[in-house]
Design an enzyme around this catalytic site. Sequence first.
Site, PDB file in Angstrom:
ATOM      1  N   SER A   1       4.503  -0.237  -0.562  1.00 48.18           N
ATOM      2  CA  SER A   1       3.578   0.332  -1.537  1.00 48.18           C
ATOM      3  C   SER A   1       3.020   1.649  -1.006  1.00 48.18           C
ATOM      4  O   SER A   1       3.781   2.559  -0.687  1.00 48.18           O
ATOM      5  CB  SER A   1       2.486  -0.691  -1.857  1.00 48.18           C
TER       6      SER A   1
ATOM      7  N   ASP B   1       8.269  -6.272 -10.544  1.00 44.41           N
ATOM      8  CA  ASP B   1       7.139  -5.484 -10.034  1.00 44.41           C
ATOM      9  C   ASP B   1       6.444  -4.787 -11.197  1.00 44.41           C
ATOM     10  O   ASP B   1       7.049  -3.963 -11.888  1.00 44.41           O
ATOM     11  CB  ASP B   1       7.639  -4.456  -9.021  1.00 44.41           C
TER      12      ASP B   1
ATOM     13  N   HIS C   1       5.588  -7.350  -6.682  1.00 41.08           N
ATOM     14  CA  HIS C   1       5.351  -6.192  -5.818  1.00 41.08           C
ATOM     15  C   HIS C   1       5.480  -6.529  -4.342  1.00 41.08           C
ATOM     16  O   HIS C   1       5.460  -5.622  -3.509  1.00 41.08           O
ATOM     17  CB  HIS C   1       3.942  -5.645  -6.109  1.00 41.08           C
TER      18      HIS C   1
END
Length: 309
Positions: free
Chosen positions: A97, A232, A260
Amino acid sequence: MTGDLQFREIHGYRRAFRMLGDGPPLLLIHGIADSSETWLPVLPALAEHHTVIAPDLLGHGRSDKPRADYAVAAYACGMRDLLAVLGVDRVSVVGHSLGGGVAMQFAYQFPERCERLVLVSSAGIGPEMHAVFRLATLPGAGPALKVLSAPPLRNAVLATAPALRLLGGAGLGPDLDYALNRYAELADPTARKAFLRTVRAAADPGGQAITMLDRSYLARHLPTLIIWGSRDTIIPAAHARRAQQALPGSRLEIFEGAGHFPHHHDPARFADLITAFLRDTAPGPFDRRMWQEALREGSPGTPGASSGA
């Protein structure tokens, strides 16, 4: 074997990190509002063949949360400084991320230190992102988040988790429970302020404002593995294909059904993929002359690039 937290003071701030295993160094960088705990499901397997270093970024986890610079470039410098304190010169870097954006920035700022890249549901590939992060950039988000994370309302939100799960997870799908755990930690005012500073350094109401696409050509010599979850909803899986186009020769692995956090969805597969990738690829070379020539020539074009303006 999970690696207890250790601490070092750097520039006057306490930095928390986990370090375990033996072998070539591997740096794991977590995402926003998270910590090194996110890697606990995969740390033991990765540490069988590598010296794994998993820090809590400044403003996150057990690291200090000062009024400071939380830009992606500053985080990359923080990684360099921690590695220097630990006596580590070159590393392969795994970034999840926001941590993926930090990993790419690290490779750009310190190419002589980076051997390989693994981008996991990475930021920095397009403006699209979950609405909650866009809302956090708006005026008044600070007071609103203070109210939302206060014990009475926080407990009420957490109590609705079963209903939210049945209704699709509030747009978070399989990541709802983990996101709610992270949300609960924002009751700490220093963590909340650091979260808002971090979001606003990387995004605006239009979405992600940082991009790796304009400089991705400088990382084309690095062996790169891209991992994404097919479900995601925080950073869309379509970004995975965009990243692969921007980094020719990179390898893409999609975790079907994962959100995610693919390293939570299937830790064994995740660890096996990274271990095999590190074993089967040679460290990317760094040649200062070639780096200078690439900068002078500029980008040959980055498919799917968008200014996000």
